[in-house]
Scaffold this active site. Structure first.
Site, PDB file in Angstrom:
ATOM      1  N   GLU A  30       0.867  -1.181   0.000  1.00 53.89           N
ATOM      2  CA  GLU A  30       0.000   0.000   0.000  1.00 53.89           C
ATOM      3  C   GLU A  30       0.902   1.229   0.000  1.00 53.89           C
ATOM      4  O   GLU A  30       1.806   1.323   0.842  1.00 53.89           O
ATOM      5  CB  GLU A  30      -0.898  -0.010   1.236  1.00 53.89           C
ATOM      6  CG  GLU A  30      -1.838  -1.193   1.311  1.00 53.89           C
ATOM      7  CD  GLU A  30      -2.584  -1.238   2.635  1.00 53.89           C
ATOM      8  OE1 GLU A  30      -3.509  -0.428   2.822  1.00 53.89           O
ATOM      9  OE2 GLU A  30      -2.224  -2.072   3.480  1.00 53.89           O
ATOM     10  N   ARG A 255       3.820 -13.814  11.133  1.00 50.70           N
ATOM     11  CA  ARG A 255       4.347 -12.453  10.994  1.00 50.70           C
ATOM     12  C   ARG A 255       5.775 -12.362  11.523  1.00 50.70           C
ATOM     13  O   ARG A 255       6.101 -12.921  12.565  1.00 50.70           O
ATOM     14  CB  ARG A 255       3.444 -11.476  11.751  1.00 50.70           C
ATOM     15  CG  ARG A 255       3.777 -10.007  11.517  1.00 50.70           C
ATOM     16  CD  ARG A 255       2.851  -9.130  12.339  1.00 50.70           C
ATOM     17  NE  ARG A 255       3.137  -7.715  12.156  1.00 50.70           N
ATOM     18  CZ  ARG A 255       2.549  -6.938  11.254  1.00 50.70           C
ATOM     19  NH1 ARG A 255       1.622  -7.449  10.469  1.00 50.70           N
ATOM     20  NH2 ARG A 255       2.861  -5.661  11.132  1.00 50.70           N
ATOM     21  N   LYS A 265       3.559   0.420   9.861  1.00 49.06           N
ATOM     22  CA  LYS A 265       3.660   1.707   9.164  1.00 49.06           C
ATOM     23  C   LYS A 265       2.929   2.810   9.921  1.00 49.06           C
ATOM     24  O   LYS A 265       3.324   3.973   9.842  1.00 49.06           O
ATOM     25  CB  LYS A 265       3.140   1.575   7.737  1.00 49.06           C
ATOM     26  CG  LYS A 265       4.172   1.033   6.778  1.00 49.06           C
ATOM     27  CD  LYS A 265       3.817   1.277   5.322  1.00 49.06           C
ATOM     28  CE  LYS A 265       2.780   0.340   4.823  1.00 49.06           C
ATOM     29  NZ  LYS A 265       2.594   0.422   3.355  1.00 49.06           N
TER      30      LYS A 265
END
Length: 548
Positions: A30, A255, A265
């Site tokens: 993104e 993860r 982020k």
């Protein structure tokens, strides 16, 4: 070396069974920030999953939220992926598919699988229930197909304000999977998009968009972190009910986390916007741009990622382990000049005035192929402050003290005879004598010096040394900004030997006994303003990290 993990085993079986002729993966960032080492773990693995089986990878930006996305982030991500040594066959954007996504949403409405809801976000959230309580159907859930089509088209036309209406999937408000309780598919956002401008004011939600994007591109294995495992049912529902021709397979891995930093982020953005760091490429940041500027090599990052592999559970990796890959990579590659970070002047009283000679030093004693250089030596030199104690404390002290003799690397034995102090009692200068018979390489063995220390000559180049440490301290229960290490950056001013006049940005060195360093972008190559970032110390200091 053959590396394997559970995802690679799945792909191998799919190839062997004839399910796929070619493997297609994707990087799906993104563009709302710079990518970090956690993204690199996913991207590197996805690249090699495809490459190892003769396939390819696409780069696709999920640009479905114009409020947070910027062109700067798009360009930085492309640049960082290429710097890592990765490539892509096709460059796509979610915005490439906005019209197609809109058509698929219309299809869902016509199939009575989607409806326009006038409820507020808080009302929708409160109606979803909990893990042990079913949700409640919206009072707008039974709108007719015609009414939903009309409202959705008017949403696109810009007749409604932000938050006034949403499009929801009609699935099951009593599902044990909360993601299937009539999730949002579209919301209204009146904002300028970095690619489409003001062409759209309705934007698809990630779960809806991502599924369709993967299917359009023919992605065979949609690999994501474990946080999306509960989203997989919705992913498959969207692909099926939108009647996509090529359904991908979503596979989740544990993860990746790294100690003493943060891989979110949202939190990284807070660090930048709060001026707790100097931008997204600050060398303390775990962003790829930050690691690059710090001095980490792409080879070290790749080896670290591939050796680490992917597991279903994931876990937390020690930052010191990450650093060790850098040391191993640079061990034989980096030149080893001398630099003095905290300088202390030394006058060699019996050395001839106005005389300069040159001593030979190898660039790297473990790699003769790097050659050698000639280092100037004269009456006035600088050594490290930490290499001198007025009184030798014990037998383990292998440095310089009053009345003690040490070897200057590549040069002579010197003996300290006098200490000069300022009015506050600080040592500002040492007076020493040298023994002409002890020049390095002469074979002198009549006595053994009290260790070997590095130095630079009086014509050394001034340099700024930025000593970076871990970004976050340990502190369970503390808000992450309270854990920011106040000593994550310490700046010293010293000298580098003048053989380093011609250097380039990001060039890496091992400064003898001071650690691995990298030439920062702030260095003015032509103006000779030298600035170095410490990448890592020579040895792990994991036990010295401040803990709170």
């Amino acid at each position: 070396m053959e590396r394997s993990n559970f995802i690679k085993s799945i792909i191998k079986k799919d190839i062997e069974s004839g399910k796929h002729d070619v493997i297609i993966t994707r990087y799906p960032p993104e563009p709302n920030g710079y990518i970090h080492i956690g993204h690199a773990v996913g991207f590197i693995n996805q690249y090699y999953f495809a490459k190892d089986f003769g396939g390819y990878t696409n780069l696709r930006f999920d640009d479905t939220n114009p409020v947070k996305e910027e062109r700067e982030f798009v360009e930085s991500i492309k640049k960082d992926i290429q710097w890592l040594g990765l490539s892509w066959k096709n460059l796509f954007f979610a915005s490439d598919y906005f019209e197609e996504m809109y058509k698929r949403a219309i299809l869902l409405i016509k199939k009575e699988l989607a409806y326009v809801d006038d409820s507020s976000i808080d009302e929708i959230r409160n109606s979803r229930g909990s893990f042990d309580k079913s949700g409640e159907n919206s009072k707008y859930r039974n709108r007719t197909v015609e009414e939903n089509l009309d409202l959705f088209k008017r949403m696109r036309a810009g007749e409604f304000s932000n938050g006034e209406k949403v499009l929801r999937a009609k699935i099951d408000m009593s599902s044990s999977n909360m993601n299937l309780r009539d999730p949002l598919l579209y919301r209204i956002i009146h904002a300028n998009h970095h690619r489409t401008g003001n062409q759209w004011c309705i934007y698809p939600m990630y779960d809806f968009a991502h599924s369709i994007e993967d299917a359009i591109e023919g992605i065979t294995h949609s690999i994501c972190s474990l946080e999306f495992e509960n989203h997989r049912q919705l992913y498959d529902w969207v692909v099926k009910e939108c009647e996509m021709e090529h359904p991908p397979r979503q596979i989740e891995y544990g993860r990746f986390n790294l100690t003493n930093t943060v891989l979110s982020k949202r939190f990284l953005r807070q660090l930048v916007e709060s001026n707790l760091v100097n931008g997204w490429d600050d060398p303390r940041m775990p962003t790829v741009s930050g690691l690059k500027r710090r001095g980490f090599s792409k080879e070290a990052i790749t080896e670290f990622v591939l050796d680490l592999g992917l597991s279903k559970k994931g876990g937390v990796t020690e930052y010191s382990m990450f650093e060790q890959y850098l040391r191993q990579d640079l061990k034989l590659k980096a030149k080893r000049p001398m630099a003095v970070i905290k300088p202390l002047k030394v006058i060699i009283t019996n050395y001839p005035d106005n005389q300069t000679e040159y001593v030979t030093g190898q660039w790297n004693q473990e790699n003769e192929e790097l050659g050698s250089r000639e280092v100037p030596f004269s009456k006035e030199i600088y050594i490290e402050q930490d290499d001198f104690l007025e009184t030798k404390p014990n037998k383990k002290w292998k440095r310089l003290s009053l009345g003690v003799e040490v070897r200057l690397r590549y040069a002579y034995f010197i003996k300290c005879n006098e200490v000069v102090k300022d009015n506050q009692g600080n040592i500002i200068e040492l007076h020493c004598t040298y023994d002409q018979e002890t020049k390095s390489g002469s074979g002198f063995a009549a006595r053994k010096p009290n260790g070997t220390i590095h130095w630079v000559n009086k014509d050394a180049l001034k340099a700024e040394f930025r000593l970076y440490d871990v970004l976050l301290l340990e502190g369970e229960g503390k808000e992450f900004r309270e854990r920011v290490n106040p000593n994550s950056l310490v700046i010293n001013n010293g000298y580098i030997e003048n053989t380093l006049k011609e250097i380039k940005h990001l060039e890496q060195f091992q400064f003898i006994r001071n650690g691995f360093f990298n030439v920062d972008y702030d260095t003015d190559i032509t103006g000779k303003e030298y600035i170095f970032n410490r990448i890592v110390p020579l040895k792990s200091r994991v036990n010295e990290i401040i803990k709170e």
